[in-house]
Design an enzyme around this catalytic site. Structure first.
Site, PDB file in Angstrom:
ATOM      1  N   THR A 202       0.065  -0.679  -5.130  1.00 49.41           N
ATOM      2  CA  THR A 202       0.016  -1.896  -5.951  1.00 49.41           C
ATOM      3  C   THR A 202       0.220  -3.102  -5.045  1.00 49.41           C
ATOM      4  OG1 THR A 202       0.838  -0.786  -7.904  1.00 49.41           O
ATOM      5  CG2 THR A 202       1.342  -3.136  -7.741  1.00 49.41           C
ATOM      6  N   ARG A 230      -1.901   4.408 -20.891  1.00 47.58           N
ATOM      7  CA  ARG A 230      -0.604   4.003 -20.319  1.00 47.58           C
ATOM      8  C   ARG A 230      -0.727   2.662 -19.559  1.00 47.58           C
ATOM      9  NH1 ARG A 230       1.444   2.719 -14.973  1.00 47.58           N
ATOM     10  NH2 ARG A 230       3.671   3.123 -15.014  1.00 47.58           N
ATOM     11  N   GLY A 232       1.683   0.011 -17.185  1.00 50.06           N
ATOM     12  CA  GLY A 232       2.943  -0.110 -16.445  1.00 50.06           C
ATOM     13  C   GLY A 232       3.518  -1.511 -16.522  1.00 50.06           C
ATOM     14  N   ASP A 233       4.350  -1.812 -15.542  1.00 50.55           N
ATOM     15  CA  ASP A 233       5.043  -3.113 -15.537  1.00 50.55           C
ATOM     16  C   ASP A 233       4.206  -4.250 -14.961  1.00 50.55           C
ATOM     17  OD1 ASP A 233       5.197  -1.668 -13.047  1.00 50.55           O
ATOM     18  OD2 ASP A 233       6.531  -3.243 -12.331  1.00 50.55           O
ATOM     19  N   THR A 253       6.945  -3.481  -7.645  1.00 44.07           N
ATOM     20  CA  THR A 253       6.112  -2.283  -7.493  1.00 44.07           C
ATOM     21  C   THR A 253       7.001  -1.048  -7.581  1.00 44.07           C
ATOM     22  OG1 THR A 253       4.605  -1.060  -6.050  1.00 44.07           O
ATOM     23  CG2 THR A 253       6.271  -2.413  -4.951  1.00 44.07           C
ATOM     24  N   GLY A 254       6.479  -0.001  -8.205  1.00 51.11           N
ATOM     25  CA  GLY A 254       7.275   1.214  -8.339  1.00 51.11           C
ATOM     26  C   GLY A 254       7.035   1.861  -9.685  1.00 51.11           C
ATOM     27  N   GLY A 256       6.791   1.971 -13.036  1.00 52.23           N
ATOM     28  CA  GLY A 256       6.699   0.855 -13.975  1.00 52.23           C
ATOM     29  C   GLY A 256       7.549   0.959 -15.221  1.00 52.23           C
TER      30      GLY A 256
HETATM   31  N1  ASP Z   1       4.274  -0.399 -10.970  1.00 52.99           N
HETATM   32  C1  ASP Z   1       2.959   0.178 -11.058  1.00 52.99           C
HETATM   33  C2  ASP Z   1       2.824   0.853 -12.388  1.00 52.99           C
HETATM   34  O1  ASP Z   1       3.795   1.398 -12.877  1.00 52.99           O
HETATM   35  C3  ASP Z   1       2.658   1.161  -9.987  1.00 52.99           C
HETATM   36  C4  ASP Z   1       3.033   0.750  -8.589  1.00 52.99           C
HETATM   37  O2  ASP Z   1       3.683  -0.263  -8.378  1.00 52.99           O
HETATM   38  O3  ASP Z   1       2.678   1.452  -7.633  1.00 52.99           O
HETATM   39  O4  ASP Z   1       1.741   0.867 -12.913  1.00 52.99           O
END
Ligand code: ASP
Length: 368
Positions: A202, A230, A232-233, A253-254, A256
């Site tokens: 991301t 789905r 994410g954040d 990032t992470g 979500g």
């Molecule tokens: N945060 C992103 C999500 O959950 C994924 C990512 O940051 O790698 O969609």
């Protein structure tokens, strides 16, 4: 230099002549500072998992992105433009999970998420589960600027993109051999998106321009093998992206789901804003009184800044809480006082930062 000295003093009263975020609103001053930070995702990024060639490729991509944003900010361009242009360059780079190189869903399609926020007026735009647009960050920005809404999703957002005349691509544009291999592996093992460690990639950018305005943006393909629509954040204002001239700009990032539950981006900004106003009140108590017992001076916010250590502690505290919930990942931040940095609880995070003070660096692993 002045700024660094001030930051060492911490949140104590400072009779400052520098261009702070507050007084720079009146016009761009020649010495006014700028700062930015970028990320290209966080995760299990260990040295033994990345070849030297890949390592060099990622660093080159991060340096290229950082230079694009820095040049805009150096020339007095806006934080919004720096964030947009930098994210476009990362969306166009197949190394990252955004735009070209986005991960595949369970159905082997791409559903892209993106958001952008302007800290000067809290205006924001976001899109979720879209495809067809070459650069999702441009669609998020179009939602912010050319629609009465903050967030559009799916087919409706795709239609808005076409109506806005944004560049369209066919579905195969996003695909790369590496992403196809990853989704095949997930489908073969029938593992859930949440268990997959192909999460990183991301992209996000935060910036403060010479006029004192802040902006943040994030763009992603989400998680490999995600299904059921789905989201994410990354496209959620307050979770993956937030910007407020009074406190900070954040891109996350992470995993979500955890960032959404904690409202990570807004939570960090809110803690900084509250700590800042507390610091002003504390300084007012210290102001000498006149013969009638009245304050001889009214402390103004433009005379203050929070220290580098305080900002880092606030960011680290929120990321620690994320970890306690079970989430992993990280954030990048920029503040109205010129600080730009990171906090993450994963082995590594693709990242970089640049400031008018001469900082310009990129990093991958946690120990650098
Ligand atoms: N945060 C992103 C999500 O959950 C994924 C990512 O940051 O790698 O969609």
């Amino acid at each position: 230099m002045i700024r660094y000295l001030l930051s060492l003093l911490g949140p104590t009263l400072m009779l400052s002549t520098m261009a702070t975020a507050a007084n720079a609103q009146d016009g761009v001053e020649a010495e006014a500072y700028w700062s930015m930070a970028i990320h290209g995702g966080a995760g299990t990024i260990d040295r033994d998992k990345i070849t030297p060639e890949k390592d060099a490729e990622i660093r080159a991509a991060l340096n290229k992105a950082l230079a694009i944003g820095s040049d805009i900010l150096k020339d007095g361009g806006s934080a919004m433009d720096a964030v947009t242009a930098t994210i476009i360059s990362m969306e166009n780079d197949p190394n990252f999970n955004a735009g070209k190189g986005a991960v595949f869903t369970w159905d082997k399609t791409n559903e892209l998420d993106s958001s952008i926020m302007d800290g000067s007026d809290l205006s924001a735009g976001a899109v979720a589960g879209i495809n067809g647009t070459k650069n999702p960050i441009l669609l998020a920005r179009a939602v912010k600027e050319n629609s009465p809404h903050v967030m559009l999703s799916g087919e409706g957002a795709n239609q808005f993109s076409r109506e806005q005349g944004l560049e369209q691509v066919t579905p195969d544009y996003y695909a790369t051999p590496q992403r196809l291999q990853q989704i095949e592996a997930v489908l073969a093992k029938e593992i859930s998106a949440a268990d997959v460690d192909y999460k990183f990639g991301t992209v996000g950018v935060v910036a403060q321009d010479r006029g004192g305005d802040m902006a943040a943006g994030t763009s992603t393909g989400g998680m490999t093998g995600k299904r059921w629509g789905r989201i994410g954040d990354s496209p959620i204002i307050g979770a993956g992206t937030y910007a407020d001239n009074r406190s900070c700009a954040i891109s996350a990032t992470g995993s979500g789901e955890y960032f959404i539950r904690l409202g990570v981006a807004h939570e960090i900004c809110a803690r900084i804003r509250i700590r800042f106003s507390e610091a002003i009140k504390e300084a007012q108590i210290e102001v000498p009184k006149d013969a009638n017992g009245n304050d001889t001076y009214v402390v103004h916010g433009s005379e203050f800044q929070l220290s580098d250590e305080e900002i880092q502690q606030i960011a680290d505290d929120v990321i620690a809480e994320l970890g306690e919930l079970g989430g992993d990942g990280g954030i990048i931040y920029a503040t109205p006082w010129g600080q730009a940095g990171y906090s993450f609880n994963t082995a590594g995070m693709y990242r970089g930062r640049a400031t008018s003070e001469g900082e310009a660096s990129v990093a991958i692993y946690g120990d650098e």
